[in-house]
Design an enzyme around this catalytic site. Structure first.
Site, PDB file in Angstrom:
ATOM      1  N   ASP A  25     -10.539  -5.241  -3.493  1.00  0.00           N
ATOM      2  CA  ASP A  25      -9.471  -4.232  -2.898  1.00  0.00           C
ATOM      3  C   ASP A  25      -8.076  -5.122  -2.775  1.00  0.00           C
ATOM      4  O   ASP A  25      -8.124  -6.372  -2.782  1.00  0.00           O
ATOM      5  CB  ASP A  25     -10.103  -3.765  -1.539  1.00  0.00           C
ATOM      6  CG  ASP A  25      -9.199  -2.615  -1.214  1.00  0.00           C
ATOM      7  OD1 ASP A  25      -8.090  -2.416  -1.878  1.00  0.00           O
ATOM      8  OD2 ASP A  25      -9.654  -1.839  -0.258  1.00  0.00           O
TER       9      ASP A  25
HETATM   10  C1  BGC Z   1      -6.896   0.613  -0.555  1.00  0.00           C
HETATM   11  C2  BGC Z   1      -7.509   0.861  -1.576  1.00  0.00           C
HETATM   12  C3  BGC Z   1      -6.287   0.980  -2.962  1.00  0.00           C
HETATM   13  C4  BGC Z   1      -5.621  -0.019  -3.080  1.00  0.00           C
HETATM   14  C5  BGC Z   1      -4.338  -0.122  -3.798  1.00  0.00           C
HETATM   15  C6  BGC Z   1      -6.097  -0.782  -0.610  1.00  0.00           C
HETATM   16  O1  BGC Z   1      -5.241  -0.981   0.618  1.00  0.00           O
HETATM   17  O2  BGC Z   1      -7.862   0.154   0.356  1.00  0.00           O
HETATM   18  O3  BGC Z   1      -8.305   1.940  -1.609  1.00  0.00           O
HETATM   19  O4  BGC Z   1      -6.991   1.637  -3.966  1.00  0.00           O
HETATM   20  O5  BGC Z   1      -5.028  -0.559  -1.729  1.00  0.00           O
HETATM   21  O6  BGC Z   1      -3.379   0.847  -3.483  1.00  0.00           O
END
Ligand code: BGC
Length: 791
Positions: A243
């Site tokens: 993530d």
């Molecule tokens: C979120 C993800 C997301 C990623 C990119 C993160 O903060 O938890 O679900 O895909 O950011 O935006």
């Protein structure tokens, strides 16, 4: 203006790429670069003589529509906004979810994105989790089936999915630090199976690890999660991606099984990898294995790309001004019209009719008939109350927010059907900045909320999110606690208009600050002014005899006191995406027959909900003390009343269940056929979700009274009857037995011999048919340990 071509895009996918050949030609530094993102949205490209060119992969957020950045921070290229996952969860419709994902895949290709970051299949441990609108269900089987359909749909378009957030990311409070403490049985039975099902059924090209820790170790560097469970137990072969900023120790993460770190760190973590190999801390074969998987991903996304669909995508090649709309040519390339129609169809399937009371004299007749659907031709005066009718809540806040190609307001759609018989009054303050973001300062102002530190100009942003989140929490508290003078005036005005109505359609729900990423709710209540408004409208109904229909817009459950019993009908519209307004009008006037069923229980009050005593934890740890008992498993085990149970949802027609038949096809393998018949005995065509639950009343361990093990959504014309069949397998009867030595795992699946209860119903609390089957013990035996007693 066209944004400058991104440096990482310069290497393009000209010829097919063979991962093994390329890997052999790369230096250690290049392999390390492949494992660390180039920036927020691109992986590294490699373009040097002697090596086949390796194009960058562009990733974009989902999962409710494509969120591709324009090149300007936080400005997105328009795309179709579909219903959010919690709404899609209520469809229980694999084929529909697959079609929605396919459309998102097509838009990704049109805009030049190779991997879409979704779907999310985390469980809803508590209805307070601010990100629940991004997840399908409180049940792992339902979430897993819909997640697999989603992945299959998007990948059928040659675009990768990213199954997220693995694992046990069930709250947003302290999400980057909190350690989930629970037993392995709970993880294996509740928090893992949706991931396991999607991995084994649909082979997502990427899996995204979560931010949190599990058992003290961050998911990004948790070898047990990423390698033992994901790869060795479930056979996952794709790329594990972090993530965003979830990687704390790049080398430890690589060793644990994390292939690709996102976003890029400007070369810092590449150097760490290279140094670790040089010092002997890290074996180069670990780097090779991860690089091979990334190269394989590059090769499949490049294979899928053709001239029209390579990096930029045809829409982007026509140029796009950040923040501007798309030209009609670009909209056509995106498939915008067709996808808007699909968004409308999907929103219609999500609509969940929670309540539909009968009233004598409804729609003019003497007979007591259900209040919905409204009669288009009755000539009744309709008063629409609630600002969400004018500015609909279509999605939640955070990384899943899409810049929609268009938004259909329910008010316009209702007017299109009922014309000048419709009057409107906002009833409460709702001033969206645009279709997907509340205007926080305007909201503060509208609710007369002023902060001490704002008055003195002391407010400081300590970190990017801390201050907005603090303000959001303060705003939620204020909105939940007080009805401002301004709001009071809007309620009075609404009353004065509603007194002339034959039908009042009241829109209520949650402002965006109640449902956003990185944040959790404190309460399940609607804002206080909306509760006061509904109370006032209920008084009008009692005085004038008007029908009162409530349309809810929220991504997860709300409590309905004290107004619930004083309204005639409640239509849950969720966060229905950009075409939700049309679907709502279609349902109100009976142009479609609602068929949504709750994918999560609606509790009566917050204190009834699972995990509440230790919700969000303390001192960096959250204990899942309720174990496997979340959602309906919890309410059923305690025999606790709920407002609406898991699986509930009404229709404008009626279904009869009959002819339950079970056959044990293979006792040793635990294979059981369950069949029944469903007949539409009501006046019109509609869909029913037939739900199959299994329980083991005499288990050696405490088990939920019933667990969903099958479902089918069937469409039936009036009078039509259909046979529905399920085949259960051993695992459907099994529990995770921690007493068995499972090697790296603490335990193994075990089917205990004896009688199992088989139930078929229209909801978890509307069981229509039930029987039992008897199966022998599954021959999973504990492995011998040095201390085992022999003989
Ligand atoms: C979120 C993800 C997301 C990623 C990119 C993160 O903060 O938890 O679900 O895909 O950011 O935006």
């Amino acid at each position: 203006m066209t944004p400058e071509r991104h440096p990482a895009e310069q290497a393009s996918a000209a010829q097919p790429l063979d991962p093994e050949t390329v890997l052999a030609a790369l230096t250690l530094e290049e392999k390390a670069a492949l494992l660390c993102g180039h920036d927020d949205w691109f992986t590294a490209a490699i373009d040097r003589p002697g090596v086949p060119r390796i194009p960058a992969i562009e990733v974009g957020d989902g999962p409710h529509g494509l969120r591709k950045e324009t090149g300007v921070d936080m400005v997105w290229v328009p795309a179709t906004g579909f219903p959010t996952a919690s709404a899609l969860g209520a469809t229980w419709d694999r084929a529909l979810v697959r079609r929605v994902a396919q459309a998102i895949g097509r838009e990704a290709r049109a805009e030049g994105v190779q991997v879409v970051l979704g779907p999310g299949v985390n469980m809803k441990r508590s209805p307070l989790c601010g990100r629940n609108f991004e997840y399908f269900a409180e049940d792992p089987m339902l979430a897993g089936e819909l997640g697999a359909a989603y992945v299959d749909g998007i990948q059928s378009e040659g675009v990768g999915a990213s199954l997220k957030h693995f694992a046990a990311n069930n709250q947003e409070t302290e999400r980057t630090r909190v350690s989930v403490e629970t037993d392995e049985r709970t993880l294996r039975e509740i928090y893992f199976p949706a991931f396991e099902r999607v991995v084994s059924r649909a082979a997502p090209w990427t899996v995204m690890c979560s931010y949190n820790r599990v058992g003290g170790v961050h998911a990004s560097q948790n070898r047990w999660l990423l390698t033992d469970v994901l790869r060795l137990d479930w056979g996952y072969q794709g790329v594990v991606v972090s993530d965003w900023d979830a990687t704390h120790d790049r080398v430890a993460a690589l060793k644990a099984g994390l292939d690709l770190e996102m976003p890029g760190t400007g070369g810092r973590t590449e150097r760490e990898i290279v140094e670790a190999v040089a010092s002997g801390e890290l074996d180069e074969s670990v780097v090779d294995a991860a690089a091979r998987r990334v190269l394989h991903l590059v090769s499949i996304v490049s294979d899928a790309a053709d001239d029209e669909h390579c990096l930029d995508g045809p829409v982007m090649r026509r140029g796009h001004e950040p923040g501007a709309g798309l030209s009609s040519e670009q909209l056509a390339l995106l498939g915008a019209e067709e996808h808007h129609a699909l968004a409308r169809e999907a929103a219609a399937c999500c609509l969940t009719l929670l309540r539909n009371e009968t009233r004598p004299g409804t729609h003019g007749g003497e007979e007591a008939v259900p209040v919905l659907p409204l009669d288009e031709r009755s000539g009744a005066n309709i008063v629409v109350v609630g600002a969400y009718a004018e500015y609909p809540r279509i999605q939640g806040g955070g990384s899943s927010g899409v810049d929609p190609t268009q938004v259909d307001a329910p008010l316009d759609a209702i007017r299109a059907v009922a014309g000048d018989r419709v009057r409107y009054t906002p009833g409460y303050v709702h001033r969206p900045l645009n279709a997907y973001q509340d205007d926080l300062p305007a909201l503060f102002d509208a609710h007369d909320v002023v902060f001490e530190d704002d008055k003195t100009g002391q407010a400081r942003r300590t970190a990017a999110l801390v201050e907005p989140l603090r303000r959001a929490a303060a705003l939620r508290r204020a909105l939940t606690a007080t009805v401002s003078a301004k709001a009071q005036r809007l309620i009075d005005e609404a009353e004065s208009i509603a007194v002339d109505a034959d039908v009042i359609v009241a829109f209520a729900g949650l402002p965006l600050v109640f449902e956003q990423e990185a944040d959790d709710r404190e309460s399940l209540a609607l804002p206080a002014d909306q509760i006061a408004l509904l109370g006032r409208l209920a008084e009008v109904r009692e005085r004038t005899g008007a029908l009162l229909v409530v349309v809810l817009s929220n991504g997860s459950p709300v409590t309905m006191d004290p107004w619930h019993d004083r309204v005639d009908a409640i239509l849950e519209s969720w966060l229905p995406g950009q075409a939700g307004g049309l679907a709502i009008a279609d349902a109100l006037f009976g142009r479609i027959n609602p068929s949504g069923k709750l994918a999560e229980s609606f509790p009566l009050r917050l204190t009834d909900t699972p995990g509440q005593p230790n919700w969000t934890g303390e001192r960096g740890t959250v204990r899942y003390g309720e174990g496997v008992f979340i959602g309906y498993r919890w309410y059923d085990a305690l025999g606790r009343a709920v407002r609406y149970p898991f699986g509930h949802g009404m229709s404008y027609t009626t279904f009869r269940y009959s002819d339950l038949d079970t056959t044990v096809l293979d006792p040793a393998a635990g294979r059981v056929r369950v069949a029944c018949r469903v007949t539409n005995v009501g006046p019109r065509a509609g869909s029913e979700v037939v739900q199959l639950y299994v329980g083991d009343p005499d288990a050696e361990v405490r088990r939920p009274p019933r667990e969903l093990r099958g479902f089918e959504k069937v469409w039936l014309d009036a009078g039509q009857s259909i046979a529905v069949e399920f085949v259960l397998e051993s695992r459907d009867f099994a529990y995770w037995d921690s007493a068995i030595d499972g090697g790296a795992a603490h335990g193994a699946w075990r089917r205990e011999g004896g009688e199992f209860r088989i139930e078929v119903g229209a909801s978890s609390r509307d069981i229509r048919l039930a029987t039992t089957v008897t199966l022998p013990d599954d021959p999973v035996l504990p492995a011998l340990r040095p201390d085992s007693a022999l003989g």
